[in-house]
Design an enzyme around this catalytic site. Structure first.
Site, mmCIF file in Angstrom:
data_model
loop_
_atom_site.group_PDB
_atom_site.id
_atom_site.type_symbol
_atom_site.label_atom_id
_atom_site.label_comp_id
_atom_site.label_asym_id
_atom_site.label_seq_id
_atom_site.Cartn_x
_atom_site.Cartn_y
_atom_site.Cartn_z
ATOM 1 N N GLY A 169 -3.971 7.490 13.869
ATOM 2 C CA GLY A 169 -5.329 7.648 13.355
ATOM 3 C C GLY A 169 -6.065 8.787 14.034
ATOM 4 N N GLY A 170 -6.164 9.911 13.328
ATOM 5 C CA GLY A 170 -7.038 10.989 13.779
ATOM 6 C C GLY A 170 -6.570 11.776 14.980
ATOM 7 N N LEU A 193 1.973 6.330 -3.641
ATOM 8 C CA LEU A 193 3.399 6.200 -3.306
ATOM 9 C C LEU A 193 4.344 6.863 -4.321
ATOM 10 C CD1 LEU A 193 3.526 2.463 -2.070
ATOM 11 C CD2 LEU A 193 2.981 4.521 -0.768
ATOM 12 N N CYS A 222 -0.429 -0.169 2.201
ATOM 13 C CA CYS A 222 -0.917 0.939 1.373
ATOM 14 C C CYS A 222 -2.087 0.457 0.522
ATOM 15 C CB CYS A 222 0.184 1.474 0.472
ATOM 16 S SG CYS A 222 -0.433 2.755 -0.636
ATOM 17 N N ASN A 251 -7.431 9.669 0.549
ATOM 18 C CA ASN A 251 -6.295 9.864 -0.344
ATOM 19 C C ASN A 251 -6.086 8.642 -1.220
ATOM 20 O OD1 ASN A 251 -3.513 8.389 0.021
ATOM 21 N ND2 ASN A 251 -4.401 8.539 2.083
ATOM 22 N N SER A 256 4.173 8.680 8.249
ATOM 23 C CA SER A 256 4.666 8.659 6.881
ATOM 24 C C SER A 256 3.646 9.236 5.903
ATOM 25 C CB SER A 256 4.955 7.205 6.489
ATOM 26 O OG SER A 256 5.157 7.101 5.111
ATOM 27 N N ASN A 274 10.243 4.671 5.829
ATOM 28 C CA ASN A 274 9.130 3.804 5.460
ATOM 29 C C ASN A 274 9.417 3.252 4.066
ATOM 30 O OD1 ASN A 274 6.492 3.286 4.073
ATOM 31 N ND2 ASN A 274 5.651 3.820 6.065
HETATM 32 C C1 SIN Z 1 -0.131 6.692 -0.698
HETATM 33 O O1 SIN Z 1 0.922 7.200 -1.120
HETATM 34 O O2 SIN Z 1 -0.955 6.200 -1.472
HETATM 35 C C2 SIN Z 1 -0.439 6.687 0.762
HETATM 36 C C3 SIN Z 1 0.458 5.787 1.498
HETATM 37 C C4 SIN Z 1 -0.243 4.746 2.299
HETATM 38 O O3 SIN Z 1 -1.438 4.800 2.528
HETATM 39 O O4 SIN Z 1 0.435 3.830 2.753
#
Ligand code: SIN
Length: 327
Positions: free
Chosen positions: A266-267, A96, A153, A92, A44, A122
């Site tokens: 993850g990775g 959302l 998140c 990041n 996602s 999701n």
């Molecule tokens: C985000 O949109 O901040 C990332 C989504 C996440 O880490 O669940």
């Protein structure tokens, strides 16, 4: 025919088994009630609503496509900058952004439905009730095969604290969602916890059919010359190769203590990475950050998985799952 006759007579010796062709390898896996035609899923958030990947491959090639988090109300997301590169990962703080469940159901889902072999939506709420409400809205929607609960998140109000870190909260949240939908539930776990297996157990106890392990790790970067943080929110989530050893460890911890299907995240940049997750007990994997560099990573991994398994003499991908040799 002659060989059969010879063998029945005890004549000719059986030779080495014929080499397995990649096309003969069965990649199908069950993840709880979900039947995937291969274990390579998109993660996602790294492929938008899924449609963004269409220029690079047919979505039906993926074992499953996971849509970026949908919330009840539209969200703008976090202040810029939202991405910061690190030597072996990506930070990041996206926050959302999305147009909300109404727009998803009216506009996006009709365009997506039927394109992926398995479509996972999701979802995230600001409270337990909102998760359940979203699950209820998605229940029975044509084209939706499962839900992934984004309880983890790190980039929203309170980070992943409100939902991801307390087993009792996780269990209650999942059981409220369970009551609202017949769709299979995958709970996406946070790595920012002391005991990930305890959280996985709570998700299972609440009625989750599977867990995806892991979301991003809390991290930050800074330019020491200017004092500027790399992200507008200072702290965000780290993904990419830097987190793979941690994610593998967490998958293994869940696999050895909790009887629930695991999706490893993850990775993952190569087929070797995907095979490592299967070896520690994951039944499928999600590919995320790599999409930014290699947007056709999914078909590449599916093909490479066939080739590697054939070369290893494995007829079914399931033969690889949980083969870690550990006491
Ligand atoms: C985000 O949109 O901040 C990332 C989504 C996440 O880490 O669940």
């Amino acid at each position: 025919m002659q060989r059969v006759v010879d063998e029945q007579r005890g004549g000719a010796k059986a030779g080495p088994p014929a080499a397995l062709q990649p096309s003969q390898v069965d990649l199908s896996v069950d993840v709880g009630p979900l039947k995937l035609h291969n274990p390579i899923m998109t993660a996602s958030g790294t492929a938008g609503l899924g449609l963004e990947l269409e220029p690079f491959f047919e979505l039906s090639v993926a074992g499953a496509v996971v849509v970026k988090t949908i919330t009840k109300k539209p969200r703008k997301g976090n202040p810029m900058p939202r991405l910061a590169e690190t030597p072996s990962g990506l930070l990041n703080s996206i926050g959302l952004p999305n147009k909300g469940i109404d727009a998803f159901l009216e506009v996006t889902l009709p365009r997506l439905a039927g394109k992926a072999r398995c479509l996972v939506v999701n979802i995230a709420g600001t409270c337990t009730g909102e998760f359940a409400e979203l699950a209820g809205r998605l229940d029975g929607q044509p084209g939706v095969d499962a839900l992934e609960l984004n309880i983890s998140c790190p980039n929203v109000e309170g980070g992943d604290l409100p939902f991801a870190r307390d087993p009792l909260v996780v269990q209650r949240l999942v059981s409220d969602v369970r009551a609202a939908t017949r769709l299979p539930i995958i709970t996406k776990l946070s790595p920012n916890v002391a005991d990930v297996a305890a959280i996985a157990q709570a998700a299972k106890d609440g009625g989750s059919d599977a867990v995806s392990v892991i979301n991003t790790l809390l991290g930050m970067s800074v330019d020491w010359r200017t004092g500027e943080p790399g992200l507008g929110t200072v702290v965000g989530g780290l993904s990419g190769p830097a987190i793979k050893p941690i994610a593998l460890r967490m998958c293994w911890e869940v696999a050895r203590r909790v009887d629930i299907p695991i999706i490893g995240i993850g990775g993952i940049v190569s087929v070797e990475d995907a095979l490592e997750y299967l070896t520690v007990g994951a039944r499928a994997v999600q590919v995320g950050t790599t999409h930014y560099k290699t947007p056709d990573i999914v078909p590449r991994l599916v093909q490479a998985l066939r080739e590697r398994l054939a070369a290893a003499g494995r007829q079914r991908v399931t033969e690889q799952i949980g083969t870690l040799r550990a006491s």
